[in-house]
Design a protein around this motif. Structure first.
Motif, mmCIF file in Angstrom:
data_model
loop_
_atom_site.group_PDB
_atom_site.id
_atom_site.type_symbol
_atom_site.label_atom_id
_atom_site.label_comp_id
_atom_site.label_asym_id
_atom_site.label_seq_id
_atom_site.Cartn_x
_atom_site.Cartn_y
_atom_site.Cartn_z
ATOM 1 N N ASP A 104 0.838 -1.199 0.000
ATOM 2 C CA ASP A 104 0.000 0.000 0.000
ATOM 3 C C ASP A 104 0.872 1.248 0.000
ATOM 4 O O ASP A 104 2.102 1.173 0.014
ATOM 5 C CB ASP A 104 -0.949 -0.003 1.200
ATOM 6 N N LEU A 340 -3.039 1.944 -7.109
ATOM 7 C CA LEU A 340 -3.796 2.111 -5.871
ATOM 8 C C LEU A 340 -4.883 3.175 -6.034
ATOM 9 O O LEU A 340 -5.984 3.051 -5.480
ATOM 10 C CB LEU A 340 -2.854 2.500 -4.727
ATOM 11 N N GLU A 344 -8.864 2.899 -5.402
ATOM 12 C CA GLU A 344 -9.550 3.849 -4.526
ATOM 13 C C GLU A 344 -10.706 4.517 -5.251
ATOM 14 O O GLU A 344 -11.792 4.708 -4.675
ATOM 15 C CB GLU A 344 -8.564 4.900 -4.021
#
Length: 364
Positions: A104, A340, A344
């Protein structure tokens, strides 16, 4: 194959991906050699040693004491990758980490803070080294379609696709606005890494669509669950430029104000029909010029095997200070940052803007 320096590498991890590298070393013994494999248990180590004929160890320190390799491949689960990478960098060992280098954003930032300045970490992102993509990249960089302005890709997922988009567009670490949505529809899914299921019943599979706006240049991402394996979904790649476009292996461009012309990328693939040279990719040409040569001619490997072997060999040359860095940690962090953001945006239903990160101006 021409005589070249053998690349020696260790491996931390003995899962299916680690075995991928072991298999390539067995296929290319003159080019690649495994100095040792770190496994968690002695029993697993015994299995690896028996199957692959390489020494195994329980710790990286033991493996490095046995024989110092050019670099070490970190092929462990995502949450463990940063810690093993840190351990090897602390020992002064060059690293080739699997993708992504951390799970992450917090993990990417922490890893970069700890090892980014070392210059010792590369990442095993091979897609731009796949023969077809490498040939397309050569054509784009030669200016055949003018300035590249957009890339549309439906092939592989997240950071791999982002790597292709950024590489073909030639964008760096600029801020990007990502807008993504996921859609569910029925699709038969008869093939997976486990093999053919024998079931053609449509399943509810998700397709993710995302636009990535780099400010004047853009990417369009399109991926369906299990698209790597599902034979019912083809792969497509479009690169649009100011003077033309590339669609898979076909190129159209303007050669003067009134003359658009079309050309194709052509593979020299032997072993087909009555060709008796053996199953092998020799090269890819464009308008009579070779734009890609297989660095492992005679091996008979698949395109993906060629690309993975290529990044391993390039990492060896880099570690020996004989060649450039193939895919530095900063590039991998940026690709995963954008992937990422895609996830999201799907979760929130809102655009996500990627901010500048510490790796945007890495120390060389």
């Amino acid at each position: 194959m021409a005589s070249v320096t053998q690349t020696r590498f260790g491996i931390v991890g003995s899962g299916w991906r680690g075995e991928f590298f072991l298999r390539l070393a067995r296929l290319l013994p003159e080019r690649l050699r495994v100095t040792g494999v770190v496994t968690r248990t002695a029993s697993r180590g015994a299995e690896v040693a028996a199957e692959w004929g390489v020494p195994t160890f329980r710790t990286t320190a033991e493996m490095l004491a046995h024989e110092r390799p050019d670099f070490v491949i970190v092929s462990v689960p995502w949450p463990v990758t940063p810690d093993v990478t840190r351990e090897l960098v602390a020992a002064g060992v060059p690293v080739l980490a699997e993708t992504p280098p951390a799970p992450d954003l917090a993990g990417l930032r922490s890893l970069w803070a700890d090892v980014g300045g070392s210059g010792l970490v590369q990442v095993a992102e091979q897609y731009l080294l796949m023969p077809g993509h490498a040939a397309r990249l050569a054509v784009v960089r030669a200016g055949v379609i003018g300035e590249p302005t957009s890339v549309q890709i439906s092939s592989t997922h997240l950071y791999h696709a982002v790597s292709l988009i950024r590489g073909l567009l030639g964008v760096g670490h600029e801020s990007a606005e990502v807008s993504a949505r996921a859609f569910v529809a029925p699709l038969a899914n008869p093939l997976s890494p486990a093999g053919w299921s024998g079931d053609d019943t449509p399943q509810q599979l998700s397709t993710t669509l995302a636009t990535i706006d780099f400010g004047g240049r853009m990417g369009l991402y399109d991926f369906t669950d299990n698209q790597w394996w599902n034979p019912l979904r083809t792969r497509r790649l479009v690169v649009r430029g100011s003077l033309g476009e590339l669609v898979d292996d076909r190129v159209v461009r303007l050669v003067d104000p009134t003359t658009p012309v079309e050309s194709t990328l052509s593979r020299r693939q032997t072993g087909l029909d009555l060709n008796l040279e053996g199953l092998d990719l020799k090269h890819i040409s464009f308008d009579g010029d070779v734009v890609y040569r297989n660095p492992f001619v005679g091996s008979g490997m698949s395109d993906d095997d060629i690309a993975v072997a290529d990044i391993v060999a390039r990492t060896g040359a880099w570690a020996r200070e004989e060649g450039p860095a193939p895919y530095p940690l900063a590039e991998a962090c940026q690709d995963h940052l954008i992937s990422l953001a895609i996830e999201e945006s799907v979760r929130t239903g809102q655009p996500v803007v990627t901010a500048g990160q510490e790796w945007a101006n890495p120390v060389r």
